[in-house]
Design a protein around this motif. Structure first.
Motif, PDB file in Angstrom:
ATOM      1  N   LEU A 174       0.867  -1.082  -0.105  1.00  0.00           N
ATOM      2  CA  LEU A 174      -0.020  -0.027  -0.014  1.00  0.00           C
ATOM      3  C   LEU A 174       0.898   1.171  -0.098  1.00  0.00           C
ATOM      4  O   LEU A 174       0.507   2.150  -0.637  1.00  0.00           O
ATOM      5  CB  LEU A 174      -0.797   0.029   1.102  1.00  0.00           C
ATOM      6  N   PHE A 175       2.104   1.189   0.841  1.00  0.00           N
ATOM      7  CA  PHE A 175       2.905   2.497   0.844  1.00  0.00           C
ATOM      8  C   PHE A 175       3.474   2.547  -0.456  1.00  0.00           C
ATOM      9  O   PHE A 175       3.740   3.693  -1.115  1.00  0.00           O
ATOM     10  CB  PHE A 175       4.126   2.320   1.868  1.00  0.00           C
ATOM     11  N   VAL A 176       4.040   1.505  -1.149  1.00  0.00           N
ATOM     12  CA  VAL A 176       4.708   1.621  -2.661  1.00  0.00           C
ATOM     13  C   VAL A 176       3.437   2.420  -3.448  1.00  0.00           C
ATOM     14  O   VAL A 176       3.894   3.275  -4.179  1.00  0.00           O
ATOM     15  CB  VAL A 176       4.931   0.307  -2.999  1.00  0.00           C
ATOM     16  N   PHE A 177       2.300   1.988  -3.599  1.00  0.00           N
ATOM     17  CA  PHE A 177       1.130   2.118  -4.291  1.00  0.00           C
ATOM     18  C   PHE A 177       1.075   3.474  -4.059  1.00  0.00           C
ATOM     19  O   PHE A 177       0.922   4.413  -4.951  1.00  0.00           O
ATOM     20  CB  PHE A 177       0.048   1.564  -4.177  1.00  0.00           C
ATOM     21  N   LEU A 178       0.762   4.166  -2.887  1.00  0.00           N
ATOM     22  CA  LEU A 178       0.477   5.655  -2.425  1.00  0.00           C
ATOM     23  C   LEU A 178       1.679   6.613  -2.865  1.00  0.00           C
ATOM     24  O   LEU A 178       1.413   7.692  -3.248  1.00  0.00           O
ATOM     25  CB  LEU A 178       0.206   5.665  -0.886  1.00  0.00           C
ATOM     26  N   LEU A 179       2.857   6.188  -2.904  1.00  0.00           N
ATOM     27  CA  LEU A 179       4.043   7.062  -3.288  1.00  0.00           C
ATOM     28  C   LEU A 179       4.153   7.211  -4.605  1.00  0.00           C
ATOM     29  O   LEU A 179       4.150   8.191  -5.129  1.00  0.00           O
ATOM     30  CB  LEU A 179       5.226   6.381  -2.658  1.00  0.00           C
ATOM     31  N   ILE A 180       3.936   6.040  -5.541  1.00  0.00           N
ATOM     32  CA  ILE A 180       3.841   6.284  -6.969  1.00  0.00           C
ATOM     33  C   ILE A 180       2.753   6.932  -7.208  1.00  0.00           C
ATOM     34  O   ILE A 180       2.835   7.850  -8.187  1.00  0.00           O
ATOM     35  CB  ILE A 180       3.673   4.868  -7.491  1.00  0.00           C
ATOM     36  N   TYR A 181       1.706   6.770  -6.738  1.00  0.00           N
ATOM     37  CA  TYR A 181       0.064   7.609  -7.081  1.00  0.00           C
ATOM     38  C   TYR A 181       0.484   8.795  -7.075  1.00  0.00           C
ATOM     39  O   TYR A 181       0.123   9.666  -7.753  1.00  0.00           O
ATOM     40  CB  TYR A 181      -0.925   6.977  -6.308  1.00  0.00           C
ATOM     41  N   SER A 182       1.068   9.309  -5.792  1.00  0.00           N
ATOM     42  CA  SER A 182       0.975  10.717  -5.272  1.00  0.00           C
ATOM     43  C   SER A 182       1.961  11.499  -6.305  1.00  0.00           C
ATOM     44  O   SER A 182       1.902  12.601  -6.947  1.00  0.00           O
ATOM     45  CB  SER A 182       1.509  10.985  -3.916  1.00  0.00           C
ATOM     46  N   LEU A 183       3.125  10.756  -6.784  1.00  0.00           N
ATOM     47  CA  LEU A 183       4.181  11.475  -7.751  1.00  0.00           C
ATOM     48  C   LEU A 183       3.715  11.538  -9.043  1.00  0.00           C
ATOM     49  O   LEU A 183       3.746  12.428  -9.600  1.00  0.00           O
ATOM     50  CB  LEU A 183       5.471  10.495  -7.783  1.00  0.00           C
ATOM     51  N   ASN A 184       2.765  10.697  -9.412  1.00  0.00           N
ATOM     52  CA  ASN A 184       2.005  10.880 -10.804  1.00  0.00           C
ATOM     53  C   ASN A 184       1.074  11.730 -10.921  1.00  0.00           C
ATOM     54  O   ASN A 184       1.033  12.527 -11.815  1.00  0.00           O
ATOM     55  CB  ASN A 184       1.525   9.283 -11.229  1.00  0.00           C
ATOM     56  N   ILE A 185       0.503  11.782  -9.882  1.00  0.00           N
ATOM     57  CA  ILE A 185      -0.749  12.858  -9.791  1.00  0.00           C
ATOM     58  C   ILE A 185       0.128  14.150  -9.779  1.00  0.00           C
ATOM     59  O   ILE A 185      -0.635  15.264 -10.416  1.00  0.00           O
ATOM     60  CB  ILE A 185      -1.711  12.850  -8.568  1.00  0.00           C
ATOM     61  N   ILE A 186       0.900  14.384  -8.968  1.00  0.00           N
ATOM     62  CA  ILE A 186       1.652  15.798  -9.126  1.00  0.00           C
ATOM     63  C   ILE A 186       2.223  16.026 -10.265  1.00  0.00           C
ATOM     64  O   ILE A 186       2.331  17.296 -10.772  1.00  0.00           O
ATOM     65  CB  ILE A 186       2.660  15.859  -7.805  1.00  0.00           C
ATOM     66  N   GLY A 187       3.020  15.016 -10.728  1.00  0.00           N
ATOM     67  CA  GLY A 187       3.649  15.333 -12.281  1.00  0.00           C
ATOM     68  C   GLY A 187       2.630  15.530 -13.247  1.00  0.00           C
ATOM     69  O   GLY A 187       2.727  16.599 -14.020  1.00  0.00           O
ATOM     70  N   GLU A 188       1.448  15.099 -13.149  1.00  0.00           N
ATOM     71  CA  GLU A 188       0.395  15.205 -14.167  1.00  0.00           C
ATOM     72  C   GLU A 188      -0.214  16.802 -13.983  1.00  0.00           C
ATOM     73  O   GLU A 188      -0.420  17.557 -15.040  1.00  0.00           O
ATOM     74  CB  GLU A 188      -0.721  14.178 -14.095  1.00  0.00           C
ATOM     75  N   HIS A 189      -0.344  16.839 -12.970  1.00  0.00           N
ATOM     76  CA  HIS A 189      -0.727  18.406 -12.565  1.00  0.00           C
ATOM     77  C   HIS A 189       0.227  19.318 -13.209  1.00  0.00           C
ATOM     78  O   HIS A 189      -0.310  20.398 -13.764  1.00  0.00           O
ATOM     79  CB  HIS A 189      -1.112  18.548 -11.117  1.00  0.00           C
TER      80      HIS A 189
END
Length: 273
Positions: free
Chosen positions: A243-258
């Motif tokens: 879950l922590f791996v998923f959340l870290l990758i998810y947050s970085l991708n969302i910020i990058g897309e923004h």
């Protein structure tokens, strides 16, 4: 979930993980390296918030320390790949000729090879270590930076202000560092942010295969690999670090897309103006 809520959530999660990793010595409730066979494979409780692993080590403390290795290695490899890729891209686009032809062919070769397979092969040849992991990430990442920089600089080279700078007697290095680099800095920031997410995933995959971070160093992927045999009796050993791996990758991708969407919007407004 709207984009604004997604962005706020991603920033909160990323800040939470980074602060937790930095403050791990203060927040950890137990020694993450110390086994306790009397309390092995415990479920989450007040004494052990995330339970214990097969050696009785506290999962909460290991989760806190585990984020350090992944984020630090990803940051180092991304910065090195950025420096190499930007240097190659700038030199090729600015001077052109045989240098540009050589590195264009070389980058095409690297991008034509599946990145995961190449990283596994390189890490396997060099042996499992942090140095081979960083080298594998840099070798498979620099070509992407180089191609983006080359394309952006070639577009800028056709602008009238570059010719004006040459007429004023500006040196090549001044044009590159004072005018070209600042004009592509925003896109490089977006590219690095997205690349961080991919780097986390690559490190997780290699560490899971035993080619990255080595025990007893706490690492989320290593923790998942160690818990495979206990996925039925103690599924939390896999779910929590996963879950922590998923959340870290998810947050970085969302910020990058923004960042990418914001940059595109700004460019469109400038063009309309």
């Amino acid at each position: 979930m709207t984009k604004k809520i997604q962005l706020n959530f991603a920033i909160f999660v990323l800040a939470f993980i980074i602060l937790g990793s930095i403050l791990a010595p203060l927040l950890a409730t137990h020694n993450p390296f110390e086994p306790d066979m009397a309390n092995r494979l415990q479920s989450p409780c007040w004494q052990h918030f995330f339970g214990t692993d097969a050696l009785g080590r506290d999962m909460f403390s290991r989760i806190l320390y585990g984020g350090r290795a992944s984020m630090l290695l990803t940051l180092i490899s991304s910065v090195l790949a950025l420096i190499l890729g930007v240097g190659v891209g700038l030199l090729c686009s600015f001077y052109g000729g045989k240098l540009d032809m050589f590195f264009t062919v070389l980058s095409n070769i690297f991008q034509g090879i599946p990145g995961s397979c190449f990283m596994i092969a390189l890490a396997g040849i060099l042996g499992p270590s942090i140095y081979s992991l960083v080298l594998a990430l840099v070798v498979t990442s620099w070509a992407g930076f180089s191609r983006i920089v080359r394309a952006e600089v070639l577009q800028l080279m056709g602008e009238p202000f570059i010719e004006g700078l040459r007429c004023l007697g500006c040196s090549d290095w001044r044009i590159i560092f004072r005018h070209l680099l600042p004009n592509i800095a925003n896109k490089l920031l977006v590219l690095v942010t997205i690349r961080l997410g991919r780097g986390i995933l690559a490190i997780a995959g290699l560490s899971f295969l035993g080619l990255g971070v080595q025990p007893p160093t706490p690492d989320w992927s290593v923790m998942i690999n160690d818990a495979i045999m206990y996925y039925r009796s103690s599924p939390h050993l896999i779910i929590i670090p996963g879950l922590f791996v998923f959340l870290l990758i998810y947050s970085l991708n969302i910020i990058g897309e923004h960042l990418r969407d914001s940059l595109d919007t700004q460019l469109n407004e400038v063009r309309k103006w």
